[in-house]
Design an enzyme around this catalytic site. Structure first.
Site, mmCIF file in Angstrom:
data_model
loop_
_atom_site.group_PDB
_atom_site.id
_atom_site.type_symbol
_atom_site.label_atom_id
_atom_site.label_comp_id
_atom_site.label_asym_id
_atom_site.label_seq_id
_atom_site.Cartn_x
_atom_site.Cartn_y
_atom_site.Cartn_z
ATOM 1 N N GLY A 13 49.756 46.760 54.880
ATOM 2 C CA GLY A 13 50.476 44.807 54.826
ATOM 3 C C GLY A 13 49.463 44.068 55.843
ATOM 4 N N ASN A 15 46.724 41.946 54.956
ATOM 5 C CA ASN A 15 47.267 40.585 54.380
ATOM 6 C C ASN A 15 48.791 40.102 53.912
ATOM 7 O OD1 ASN A 15 44.410 40.026 53.771
ATOM 8 N ND2 ASN A 15 44.634 42.101 52.758
ATOM 9 N N ARG A 66 51.360 54.952 33.021
ATOM 10 C CA ARG A 66 51.129 52.962 33.599
ATOM 11 C C ARG A 66 52.019 52.415 32.367
ATOM 12 N NH1 ARG A 66 46.537 52.372 36.294
ATOM 13 N NH2 ARG A 66 45.850 53.879 36.048
ATOM 14 N N ARG A 92 47.759 49.683 41.965
ATOM 15 C CA ARG A 92 48.087 49.769 40.590
ATOM 16 C C ARG A 92 47.116 49.042 39.879
ATOM 17 N NH1 ARG A 92 49.147 54.588 40.643
ATOM 18 N NH2 ARG A 92 49.228 54.751 38.306
ATOM 19 N N ASN A 108 44.614 38.223 43.389
ATOM 20 C CA ASN A 108 44.132 38.998 44.154
ATOM 21 C C ASN A 108 42.731 39.132 45.349
ATOM 22 O OD1 ASN A 108 44.010 41.842 44.554
ATOM 23 N ND2 ASN A 108 42.775 42.685 43.573
ATOM 24 N N HIS A 110 40.301 41.117 46.715
ATOM 25 C CA HIS A 110 39.044 42.696 47.115
ATOM 26 C C HIS A 110 37.830 42.796 48.212
ATOM 27 C CE1 HIS A 110 37.414 46.337 45.228
ATOM 28 N NE2 HIS A 110 36.056 45.186 44.708
ATOM 29 N N GLU A 176 39.299 38.508 55.084
ATOM 30 C CA GLU A 176 40.263 38.812 54.328
ATOM 31 C C GLU A 176 41.626 37.936 55.123
ATOM 32 O OE1 GLU A 176 41.579 42.352 52.593
ATOM 33 O OE2 GLU A 176 39.512 43.520 53.157
#
Ligand code: GRF
Length: 220
Positions: A13, A15, A66, A92, A108, A110, A176
């Site tokens: 956590g 970010n 899923r 996920r 998101n 990455h 990030e």
């Protein structure tokens, strides 16, 4: 009405903390409606609780497949009516229906110079390939894994002797933790949007990701 931000996590956590800090000091003009984790023991969850935020755990392990997990997660998120959904180390893969429902609202981060190294072990793969540069990318989430329109990307030089952990640490701290709060701030202000498959920043279509030189002073 304030912009409502939901944050999805799975792990440490860092970010998440950067997003919380930016909301608390007003750099992101939004309220955090909920922090949701698919892992009960995520460190980030404890931090969010201490910060007085609404938290939820939805463990993927408790669903038959899923799709069932996605359906439950969408239902849970809907309760918070988020304007922005930030995946912050959420490990996920989300199915098409889920992504379609939150399309244009979901970002998101990455840890690679997308389109290079979608998926896992990005730092290891960049080192193994002998790359000179590495970095991280914020992108809109579409149904292709790590494949939606890029928004902002930061890069750094790989140094001789860098190992996976050192490289990961530098990507996290130098890139990030800066680009994600910035991207969410833009979105909260309505300066960043997704139209069809393109990211639109201040009315301009982005043909490629913005760079760190576009960071506002408060995010550097
Ligand atoms: C980050 O490197 C993020 O880019 C990736 O997973 C990691 C999560 O770290 N998707 P944290 O939970 O934010 O500390």
């Amino acid at each position: 009405m304030r912009v409502r931000l939901a944050i999805l996590i799975s792990g440490r956590g860092r970010n998440l903390r950067a997003l919380i800090a930016a909301v608390q000091d007003g750099r992101i003009d939004a309220e955090i409606a909920a922090v949701i984790s698919n892992c009960r023991n995520a460190e980030g969850l404890a931090f969010a609780r201490k910060a007085g935020l609404v938290t939820e755990v939805l463990s993927h392990a408790e669903f038959v497949d899923r799709r069932a997990f996605d359906t439950a997660l969408a239902e849970r998120l809907r309760r918070y009516a988020p304007d922005i959904v930030a995946l912050a180390g959420f490990m996920r893969v989300l199915g098409e229906d889920f992504v379609a429902e939150f399309r244009g609202r979901m970002l998101n981060i990455h840890p690679s110079l997308l389109p290079k190294y979608a998926g896992l072990h990005t730092h290891r793969r960049a080192l193994a390939a002998g790359d000179a540069e590495h970095g991280a990318t914020v992108h809109f989430v579409t149904s292709e894994v790590d494949g939606g329109a890029p928004v902002i990307q930061g890069r750094l030089q790989i140094q001789a002797g860098d190992d996976e952990a050192q490289l990961a640490e530098r990507v996290m701290n130098d890139i990030e933790l800066k680009i994600y709060p910035q991207a969410v701030a833009w979105m909260a202000r309505g300066e960043l949007r997704l139209i069809e498959n393109a990211a639109i920043y201040k009315g301009q279509r982005l043909d490629r990701a913005l760079g760190m030189d576009q960071l506002e002073e408060a995010f550097r």
